[in-house]
Design an enzyme around this catalytic site. Structure first.
Site, mmCIF file in Angstrom:
data_model
loop_
_atom_site.group_PDB
_atom_site.id
_atom_site.type_symbol
_atom_site.label_atom_id
_atom_site.label_comp_id
_atom_site.label_asym_id
_atom_site.label_seq_id
_atom_site.Cartn_x
_atom_site.Cartn_y
_atom_site.Cartn_z
ATOM 1 C CE LYS A 112 19.424 21.560 10.490
ATOM 2 N NZ LYS A 112 19.902 22.931 10.607
ATOM 3 C CE LYS A 193 23.078 20.339 3.102
ATOM 4 N NZ LYS A 193 24.010 21.404 3.306
ATOM 5 C CE LYS A 196 28.418 25.865 7.440
ATOM 6 N NZ LYS A 196 27.150 26.152 8.049
HETATM 7 P P1 ATP Z 1 24.746 22.762 8.354
HETATM 8 O O1 ATP Z 1 25.171 21.340 8.179
HETATM 9 O O2 ATP Z 1 25.227 23.373 9.630
HETATM 10 O O3 ATP Z 1 23.283 22.968 8.056
HETATM 11 P P2 ATP Z 1 25.633 23.456 5.745
HETATM 12 O O4 ATP Z 1 26.914 22.782 5.403
HETATM 13 O O5 ATP Z 1 24.374 22.918 5.164
HETATM 14 O O6 ATP Z 1 25.537 23.566 7.294
HETATM 15 P P3 ATP Z 1 24.843 26.223 5.496
HETATM 16 O O7 ATP Z 1 25.407 27.259 6.372
HETATM 17 O O8 ATP Z 1 23.503 25.683 5.864
HETATM 18 O O9 ATP Z 1 25.823 24.970 5.366
HETATM 19 O O10 ATP Z 1 24.843 26.699 3.998
HETATM 20 C C1 ATP Z 1 25.527 27.808 3.492
HETATM 21 C C2 ATP Z 1 25.410 27.831 1.974
HETATM 22 O O11 ATP Z 1 26.117 26.732 1.408
HETATM 23 C C3 ATP Z 1 23.967 27.707 1.470
HETATM 24 O O12 ATP Z 1 23.814 28.537 0.344
HETATM 25 C C4 ATP Z 1 23.858 26.273 1.076
HETATM 26 O O13 ATP Z 1 22.896 26.051 0.070
HETATM 27 C C5 ATP Z 1 25.247 25.993 0.557
HETATM 28 N N1 ATP Z 1 25.598 24.570 0.707
HETATM 29 C C6 ATP Z 1 25.636 23.884 1.872
HETATM 30 N N2 ATP Z 1 25.990 22.611 1.652
HETATM 31 C C7 ATP Z 1 26.172 22.493 0.305
HETATM 32 C C8 ATP Z 1 26.544 21.407 -0.547
HETATM 33 N N3 ATP Z 1 26.815 20.203 -0.056
HETATM 34 N N4 ATP Z 1 26.641 21.641 -1.872
HETATM 35 C C9 ATP Z 1 26.381 22.864 -2.383
HETATM 36 N N5 ATP Z 1 26.021 23.919 -1.630
HETATM 37 C C10 ATP Z 1 25.922 23.753 -0.302
#
Ligand code: ATP
Ligand code: LTN
Length: 330
Positions: A112, A193, A196
């Protein structure tokens, strides 16, 4: 007494199938065997600027999706992080026992920090606040996706360091990863990965995507130069599609091999789309019903806050005493 489980998600965008398969679905399963607290971590979300009106709306949306996915507020506390001030308070206390080098090594921080022009201090402190979230309730198990493994290691290190400096105080928590779906990759780029906050209309399947929208994204997903499924030589795109199918259907590895070996990619994608749509339909239906009654959602969040506050306050009190902070009688 049941052991405690804590986990959370940031209200930073639209929840996607990675969040569901990596975390949320696991939470639903754990509810009956543990005392669970599932949190909407809005204080983490603001480590990156969020337009205030959108953030407020996203918090409600994430709460609605927790419930729609099957979190049962009768047995589980559903909370908003900022409504329990002890999260931030313990965050500071733990900041003071965390070496800077530990934080600078975090891969999420480094990624980040590289991507942004200026970085707020909150981004560096992010995993300390996450440790505070978990340790505030002495959670024994933390169900998360694979990307949070390093943050959980740090949480354990912080707990151990505090315990050795000030005496046994915190439970050192275990990380729980799902067998399938711990790391769902982006459909447009299966080397990254699903996330969001990654832009691009073909990247993630939102839990609230319309069926035709989700289907289109899957049909356009990146594969490889093979014509059909070959489990020996397949690239990450095909592996990702198969992983998504398996996670939604709970098929065994054997069933997967027998059914998909030699299948052309067009047909594979159609079947993945059907499995995803079948998994999302009941969630979307419950979500639509829930959102018709904003008062209900509000009452669940109040109840959650009130249920966890005595535990949070008790632990912060102990931590302050252990650290030698002066307690003035109420
Ligand atoms: P951001 O992009 O805003 O960081 P994010 O999509 O990574 O968001 P988080 O809110 O950080 O989502 O994660 C919430 C939960 O979802 C965490 O337990 C994280 O490990 C899981 N998670 C996020 N992305 C994935 C993915 N691509 N596959 C499996 N688990 C995920
Ligand atoms: N950093 C986590 C969200 C999070 C979390 C937590 C997860 C904040 N506090 C406590 C588990 C336990 C993420 O998914 N990005």
């Amino acid at each position: 007494m049941k052991a405690r489980v804590f986990s959370g998600m940031q209200p930073t965008g639209n929840l996607h199938i990675g969040n569901y398969l990596g975390a949320l679905r696991n939470w639903v399963k754990l509810q009956h065997d543990y005392e669970c607290i599932f949190c909407i971590v809005d204080l983490h979300a603001i480590t990156v600027y969020q337009p205030p009106a959108e953030l407020r709306e996203k918090i409600r949306q994430v709460a609605g999706l927790y419930l729609a996915a099957g979190i049962d507020p009768k047995i589980t506390a559903l909370t908003v992080q900022s409504s329990v001030p002890q999260h931030a308070e313990l965050g500071w206390l733990l900041t003071c026992v965390t070496p800077l080098g530990w934080l600078e090594r975090m891969t999420q921080f480094k990624a980040k920090a590289e991507a942004a022009e200026t970085i707020g201090d909150g981004l560096l402190q992010y995993p300390v606040l996450m440790a505070a979230d978990v340790l505030l309730y002495n959670a024994a198990v933390v169900p998360v996706g694979d990307d949070q493994r390093q943050h959980m290691e740090l949480t354990r290190d912080i707990a151990e360091r505090f315990n050795s400096l000030y005496g046994e105080t915190f439970v050192v928590p275990q990380t729980s990863l799902p067998m399938v779906g711990a790391r769902v990759m982006g459909l447009d780029d299966p080397t990254k990965k699903m996330s969001k906050s990654t832009a691009g209309s073909g990247h993630a399947i939102g839990l609230l995507d319309k069926p035709e929208e989700a289907r289109k994204k899957i049909m356009r997903a990146t594969t490889d130069s093979n014509p059909a499924v070959d489990f020996e030589t397949m690239g990450p795109g095909v592996q990702n599609l198969l992983g998504i199918f398996q996670a939604f259907t709970d098929w065994s590895q054997d069933e997967m091999h027998r059914h998909f070996t030699g299948m052309r990619y067009g047909d594979l994608k159609k079947q993945v789309a059907e499995a995803v749509l079948a998994g999302l339909a009941p969630i979307q239906q419950r979500y639509a019903e829930l959102m018709q009654d904003p008062g209900y959602l509000e009452s669940i969040l109040q109840e959650g806050r009130d249920r966890v506050t005595p535990t949070a306050a008790g632990i912060v009190k102990t931590v302050k005493e252990r650290m030698g902070l002066y307690t003035i009688a109420p």
